[in-house]
Design a protein around this motif. Structure first.
Motif, PDB file in Angstrom:
ATOM      1  N   ILE A  23       0.818  -1.290   0.104  1.00 37.02           N
ATOM      2  CA  ILE A  23       0.108   0.061   0.116  1.00 37.02           C
ATOM      3  C   ILE A  23       0.872   1.234   0.110  1.00 37.02           C
ATOM      4  O   ILE A  23       1.787   1.499   0.764  1.00 37.02           O
ATOM      5  CB  ILE A  23      -0.970   0.071   1.196  1.00 37.02           C
ATOM      6  CG1 ILE A  23      -1.840  -1.191   1.597  1.00 37.02           C
ATOM      7  CG2 ILE A  23      -1.976   1.090   0.896  1.00 37.02           C
ATOM      8  CD1 ILE A  23      -2.487  -2.054   0.520  1.00 37.02           C
ATOM      9  N   SER A  24       0.947   2.135  -0.934  1.00 35.19           N
ATOM     10  CA  SER A  24       1.810   3.243  -1.016  1.00 35.19           C
ATOM     11  C   SER A  24       1.337   4.293  -0.165  1.00 35.19           C
ATOM     12  O   SER A  24       0.140   4.475   0.367  1.00 35.19           O
ATOM     13  CB  SER A  24       1.591   3.765  -2.314  1.00 35.19           C
ATOM     14  OG  SER A  24       0.512   4.694  -2.628  1.00 35.19           O
ATOM     15  N   GLY A  25       2.474   4.914   0.513  1.00 23.25           N
ATOM     16  CA  GLY A  25       2.376   6.227   1.221  1.00 23.25           C
ATOM     17  C   GLY A  25       2.697   7.219   0.167  1.00 23.25           C
ATOM     18  O   GLY A  25       2.131   7.593  -0.826  1.00 23.25           O
ATOM     19  N   HIS A  26       3.596   8.211   0.623  1.00 22.44           N
ATOM     20  CA  HIS A  26       3.970   9.310  -0.079  1.00 22.44           C
ATOM     21  C   HIS A  26       5.019   8.951  -0.896  1.00 22.44           C
ATOM     22  O   HIS A  26       5.968   8.277  -0.796  1.00 22.44           O
ATOM     23  CB  HIS A  26       4.660  10.510   0.734  1.00 22.44           C
ATOM     24  CG  HIS A  26       3.481  11.055   1.522  1.00 22.44           C
ATOM     25  ND1 HIS A  26       3.808  12.472   2.537  1.00 22.44           N
ATOM     26  CD2 HIS A  26       2.259  11.228   1.505  1.00 22.44           C
ATOM     27  CE1 HIS A  26       2.789  12.717   3.211  1.00 22.44           C
ATOM     28  NE2 HIS A  26       1.878  12.018   2.568  1.00 22.44           N
ATOM     29  N   LEU A  27       4.615   9.224  -2.582  1.00 25.94           N
ATOM     30  CA  LEU A  27       5.661   8.653  -3.511  1.00 25.94           C
ATOM     31  C   LEU A  27       6.409   9.806  -4.005  1.00 25.94           C
ATOM     32  O   LEU A  27       6.021  10.965  -4.380  1.00 25.94           O
ATOM     33  CB  LEU A  27       4.809   8.318  -4.538  1.00 25.94           C
ATOM     34  CG  LEU A  27       3.919   6.855  -4.299  1.00 25.94           C
ATOM     35  CD1 LEU A  27       2.784   6.570  -5.255  1.00 25.94           C
ATOM     36  CD2 LEU A  27       4.876   5.916  -4.412  1.00 25.94           C
ATOM     37  N   HIS A  28       7.734   9.566  -4.191  1.00 26.60           N
ATOM     38  CA  HIS A  28       8.654  10.334  -4.941  1.00 26.60           C
ATOM     39  C   HIS A  28       8.541  10.264  -6.071  1.00 26.60           C
ATOM     40  O   HIS A  28       8.192   9.301  -6.947  1.00 26.60           O
ATOM     41  CB  HIS A  28      10.177   9.950  -4.407  1.00 26.60           C
ATOM     42  CG  HIS A  28      11.213  10.862  -4.857  1.00 26.60           C
ATOM     43  ND1 HIS A  28      11.811  10.676  -6.398  1.00 26.60           N
ATOM     44  CD2 HIS A  28      11.996  11.845  -4.139  1.00 26.60           C
ATOM     45  CE1 HIS A  28      12.762  11.744  -6.406  1.00 26.60           C
ATOM     46  NE2 HIS A  28      12.826  12.311  -5.315  1.00 26.60           N
ATOM     47  N   PRO A  29       8.853  11.435  -7.268  1.00 23.79           N
ATOM     48  CA  PRO A  29       8.710  11.299  -8.779  1.00 23.79           C
ATOM     49  C   PRO A  29       9.346  10.048  -9.152  1.00 23.79           C
ATOM     50  O   PRO A  29       9.010   9.404 -10.172  1.00 23.79           O
ATOM     51  CB  PRO A  29       9.308  12.576  -8.969  1.00 23.79           C
ATOM     52  CG  PRO A  29       9.110  13.520  -7.897  1.00 23.79           C
ATOM     53  CD  PRO A  29       9.038  12.628  -6.728  1.00 23.79           C
ATOM     54  N   LEU A  30      10.433   9.558  -8.648  1.00 17.93           N
ATOM     55  CA  LEU A  30      11.238   8.516  -9.195  1.00 17.93           C
ATOM     56  C   LEU A  30      10.462   7.211  -8.878  1.00 17.93           C
ATOM     57  O   LEU A  30      10.575   6.208  -9.842  1.00 17.93           O
ATOM     58  CB  LEU A  30      12.679   8.433  -8.754  1.00 17.93           C
ATOM     59  CG  LEU A  30      13.690   9.664  -9.272  1.00 17.93           C
ATOM     60  CD1 LEU A  30      15.071   9.408  -8.418  1.00 17.93           C
ATOM     61  CD2 LEU A  30      13.727   9.466 -10.650  1.00 17.93           C
TER      62      LEU A  30
END
Length: 254
Positions: free
Chosen positions: A220-227
């Motif tokens: 489950i994703s949290g905050h995502l970096h552009p990469l």
């Protein structure tokens, strides 16, 4: 390495063949230690270690009791690290230092439908952290008897369906949700194998995705970096990751 060609082989027979193969390789007898033995009968494993050596071939979170018991008995120990799914999940492109507490999702039964793993996901999401969800790979012991039922392997689809039901339950109770049907998640299957499969998409999309045979796990994703987003796009469907929203130049959320 032993190759199993018959896919209809029973779980108990597979275990027996694996043990025989390992005994032949190591040239000594192996003892199958189940969780009950490891946690309740550790002294049996350590017996004789003062005069000879013993190896415990699978070492995980709940087995650290062996270290403590060995130290209390004056027995020296050494840990030889193996590959672990805890770092192998980096193959999907999510940065390992952005993960929070790992959770275990179990099969629901008629009278037992725990939701505690959702609360841990919420805690991670509140901090912007990803959640690695390990999916149960064996059914429980038969009630009151030490006899295992035929093994079952939870799929990403089943885990996503249970999470969707929990979301609806919490919504009906008027709770503020930690995630939604549109939260970006990642499904992985057979990590490290030649037919490894990775799929990213919304929770709703993963609930209808077929990733093939076991073993499965989900993130489950949290905050995502552009990469991280760029990497997840490699594994997304034709719709991409349209539910993502940019909060600043270095952060995406869903």
């Amino acid at each position: 390495m032993m190759k199993i060609r018959n896919t209809n082989i029973s779980h108990s027979d597979l275990r027996r063949r694996c043990v025989l193969s390992q005994e032949e390789y190591y040239g000594c007898e192996l003892l199958l230690a189940d969780r009950d033995m490891v946690e309740q009968q550790a002294d049996e494993i350590l017996k004789g270690c003062g005069v000879s050596s013993a190896a415990f071939l699978l070492f995980r979170a709940t087995t650290h009791t062996l270290v403590l018991r060995a130290l209390n008995a004056g027995i020296q120990y050494r840990v030889i690290h193996n590959a672990s799914i805890m770092n192998a999940v980096g193959c999907c492109g999510l940065q390992l230092y952005n993960f929070g507490e790992t959770v275990f999702i179990v099969f629901w039964m008629d009278t037992w439908r725990p939701e505690s793993f959702y609360d841990k996901i919420k805690k991670n999401r509140d901090m912007g952290l990803h959640t690695l969800c390990l999916l149960v790979y064996q059914s429980p012991l038969s009630r009151g008897r030490k006899i295992y039922e035929p093994p079952r392997y939870m799929t990403v689809t089943q885990a996503a369906e249970q999470l969707l039901e929990i979301l609806q339950n919490r919504r009906d109770r008027g709770e503020e949700l930690a995630m939604t049907e549109d939260t970006v998640c990642v499904g992985l299957a057979r990590v490290g194998a030649e037919d490894q499969t990775i799929r990213s998409g919304t929770l709703q999309e993963l609930a209808s995705s077929d990733l093939g045979g076991p073993l499965h796990l989900m993130i489950i994703s949290g905050h995502l970096h552009p990469l991280e987003v760029d990497m997840l796009k490699l594994f997304s469907g034709s719709e991409g990751l349209k539910t993502l929203k940019m909060t600043d130049s270095s952060t995406y959320v869903s």
